[in-house]
Design an enzyme around this catalytic site. Structure first.
Site, PDB file in Angstrom:
ATOM      1  N   CYS A  39      55.131  69.528 -56.752  1.00  0.00           N
ATOM      2  CA  CYS A  39      53.374  69.994 -56.209  1.00  0.00           C
ATOM      3  C   CYS A  39      52.725  69.907 -57.683  1.00  0.00           C
ATOM      4  O   CYS A  39      51.218  70.379 -58.098  1.00  0.00           O
ATOM      5  CB  CYS A  39      53.400  71.766 -56.814  1.00  0.00           C
ATOM      6  N   CYS A 108      60.485  75.864 -56.358  1.00  0.00           N
ATOM      7  CA  CYS A 108      60.129  76.360 -57.679  1.00  0.00           C
ATOM      8  C   CYS A 108      60.970  76.934 -59.182  1.00  0.00           C
ATOM      9  O   CYS A 108      60.217  76.580 -60.096  1.00  0.00           O
ATOM     10  CB  CYS A 108      58.971  77.733 -57.540  1.00  0.00           C
TER      11      CYS A 108
HETATM   12 FE1  FES Z   1      53.864  74.419 -57.901  1.00  0.00          FE
HETATM   13 FE2  FES Z   1      55.777  76.434 -57.038  1.00  0.00          FE
HETATM   14  S1  FES Z   1      54.041  75.831 -55.603  1.00  0.00           S
HETATM   15  S2  FES Z   1      55.880  75.546 -58.824  1.00  0.00           S
END
Ligand code: FES
Length: 139
Positions: A39, A108
């Site tokens: 992400c 995450c």
């Molecule tokens: Fe990036 Fe959770 S979506 S760390």
């Protein structure tokens, strides 16, 4: 864990994170960071160490609710621990202490354990030290 929603503990740590913020240079013995390739989020962890024990720890995270909650939880788990013990806190330990993370958010929790490992390695590199079980070479 196969939850679809955030647990109450995740929400607590997201809304009232512990040990959040940068540590002053004078207090921080080391800092390390990790980025999440999935992400693009980032986390930095700062530690203050005495006699190989983490006396104080804080974090700065640019990320989602799960990233903030896992940052907060890993700092709580690592505070007061010996470097070697703290190094071995896994992403599963962090997720477990938070009563689980939704499957889509398990990645995450990598950020928190990776950032803590990097911080501990940086500390040892800066001090010219080695601790068995903590690899300092890039893998
Ligand atoms: Fe990036 Fe959770 S979506 S760390």
């Amino acid at each position: 864990m196969t939850e679809d929603f955030y647990s109450e503990k995740v929400m607590e740590h997201f809304q009232d994170p512990k040990n959040m913020g940068e540590m002053e240079d004078a207090d921080a013995d080391a800092v390390g960071e990790a980025g999440n390739p999935v992400c693009g989020d980032m986390m930095k962890i700062y530690i203050d160490v005495k006699d190989d024990i983490i006396q104080d720890i804080s974090f700065k995270t640019f990320g989602c609710a799960a990233a903030i909650a896992t940052s907060s939880m890993i700092t709580e788990l690592a505070k007061g621990k010996r470097l070697k013990e703290a190094y071995h806190i896994s992403r599963e330990d962090v997720a477990g202490e938070l009563d689980g993370l939704p499957d889509a958010k398990m990645h995450c929790s990598n950020l928190a354990s990776d950032a803590l490992k990097e911080t501990i390695k940086n500390y040892l590199r800066e001090k010219g030290r080695e601790i068995e079980g903590i690899p300092l070479e890039e893998e």
